[in-house]
Write an enzyme that holds these catalytic residues in place. Structure first.
Site, PDB file in Angstrom:
ATOM      1  N   TRP A 127     127.382  14.723   0.426  1.00  0.00           N
ATOM      2  CA  TRP A 127     128.612  14.916   1.201  1.00  0.00           C
ATOM      3  C   TRP A 127     129.524  13.716   0.953  1.00  0.00           C
ATOM      4  CZ3 TRP A 127     129.420  13.096   6.733  1.00  0.00           C
ATOM      5  CH2 TRP A 127     130.592  13.634   7.284  1.00  0.00           C
ATOM      6  N   ALA A 210     122.358  18.362   9.637  1.00  0.00           N
ATOM      7  CA  ALA A 210     123.593  18.906  10.215  1.00  0.00           C
ATOM      8  C   ALA A 210     123.577  20.425  10.319  1.00  0.00           C
ATOM      9  CB  ALA A 210     124.795  18.456   9.369  1.00  0.00           C
ATOM     10  N   LYS A 243     127.609  22.699  13.850  1.00  0.00           N
ATOM     11  CA  LYS A 243     127.407  23.991  13.212  1.00  0.00           C
ATOM     12  C   LYS A 243     126.517  24.902  14.027  1.00  0.00           C
ATOM     13  CE  LYS A 243     129.147  21.576   9.696  1.00  0.00           C
ATOM     14  NZ  LYS A 243     129.548  20.146   9.799  1.00  0.00           N
TER      15      LYS A 243
END
Length: 394
Positions: A127, A210, A243
């Site tokens: 990321w 995540a 999320k």
């Protein structure tokens, strides 16, 4: 003073979003943004979260500060969700943060405080904000091989070879599940081999998780983090609720510091609180309180887990549909990896010039390295995307 400021590098994902919004075409497709969308293109409030929010509106009696580390009840439910009984609760210090990004930032700050000379090994690719924050903090980071552009899977041999360069006290940043941006993930046997290398080298793992619940299921997606935490002397875990609870704008995350020595927990906890104080003082509470309410209430938790499973299966269905359509159009199974990847993202392997043609000629927006958000698709747009990929020579 302000005249001395210099322009900062543009965030590629945000820049792509700006181009998408400015595109007048009505049939354009956004596969760049990093949020879940349903078949109607919306990011809905989950049922259990909405119910908890209504209850909170009736029950909440104050907007005063929580503690520097956030509400301990939030830490407890999140530690249980991520780690279950993999480690004793008395070995885990934790602090609420503004989202998973805040957890990563505080984790890196903790690394810098504990060992200023530590290097952070990061997967290639990772990321982009991981390396951006590390650069800003002045922490040396070292890439390790991860993604094989030929197979579109994990280059595990290359990864292990690069991790041999670890020194005692270095940190290895690992994606707990649903690797961003590639979608390619280690299996548990490979995770065990990584743990063996970490222990042999005296390196510390930091896990960014995540997307728990977006890959193979809530328990399955936490298996790697649990294995690591139970197998090493100490580790850091940055968890996000954006999320899997759909509360992106509430900025809800948690940083955990796990040490096999229970006597270390008090100092670790005080340090996490200190770092919060220096950075943003008290963490946001609204999202954390909603998560706590959902996970503490059996009915809300069951409804949340059920809806999350619907989301997960929906993304798997889109993956399988896209892989099948590309196989039909190309007469090749070279895109079969799409059905094997997990999470919101996959790196397709389309070169940058073809990614640009997808945008210009077909109104399909994905990151230049060919990372696409599977959740940006629906049954109709899968067919459009597959045809466009073939048209540009994919």
């Amino acid at each position: 003073m302000l005249g001395n400021l210099k322009p900062q590098p543009a965030d590629k994902i945000l820049a792509l979003g700006k181009l998408f919004r400015e595109d007048p075409r009505t049939d354009k497709i956004d596969l760049g943004v990093g949020v879940y969308k349903n078949a109607e293109g919306l990011t809905p409030v989950m049922r259990a979260v909405k119910t908890a929010e209504k209850q909170l509106w009736e029950l909440e009696s104050t907007k005063s500060y929580v503690s520097l580390a956030g509400d301990p009840a939030f830490s407890d439910v999140m530690i249980d969700l991520v780690l279950s009984d993999a480690v004793d609760r008395s070995t885990v210090a934790a602090a609420a943060t503004p989202g998973g990004t805040g957890a990563c930032r505080q984790g890196f700050e903790l690394v810098k405080m504990a060992n200023p000379g530590a290097r952070v090994f990061v997967s290639n690719p990772t990321w982009p904000n991981h390396t951006s924050i590390l650069n800003y903090l002045g922490i040396e980071h070292v890439p390790y091989r991860y993604f094989d552009p030929e197979t579109r899977g994990v280059d595990f041999e290359g990864m292990l070879e690069d991790l041999k360069g670890l020194k005692a006290g270095d940190v290895v940043l690992l994606h707990g599940c649903c690797h961003n941006p590639t979608g390619a993930n280690l299996n548990l046997s490979q995770w065990q081999l990584v743990v063996d290398v970490l222990n042999a080298r005296g390196a510390i793992p930091m896990i960014d998780i995540a997307y728990q619940g977006f890959g193979d299921g809530l328990e399955e997606d936490a298996a790697a983090a649990r294995l690591v935490a139970a197998s090493v002397p100490e580790c850091l875990i940055a968890a996000s609720c954006s999320k899997n609870f759909g509360i992106y704008r509430e900025r809800t995350g948690l940083l955990m510091a796990v040490s096999s020595e229970p006597s270390s927990r008090g100092l670790n906890q005080d340090t996490l609180a200190f770092l919060n104080r220096q950075n943003f003082s008290f963490p946001p509470d609204h999202g954390a309180r909603l998560v706590t309410m959902v996970l503490q209430d059996p009915d809300l938790r069951a409804d949340w887990a059920s809806e999350l499973e619907e989301v997960r299966l929906g993304m798997l269905g889109l993956r399988e549909q896209l892989a099948g359509e590309l196989q039909r159009l190309s007469g090749s199974d070279r895109y079969g990896f799409l059905a094997q990847h997990r999470g919101m993202f996959s790196r397709v392997g389309t070169p940058p010039d073809m990614v640009e043609r997808l945008r210009v000629e077909h109104g399909i927006y994905m990151i230049g390295d060919s990372r696409m958000n599977i959740a940006g698709l629906n049954a109709r747009s899968v067919q459009v995307l597959a045809k466009a990929i073939i048209d540009v020579g994919g």
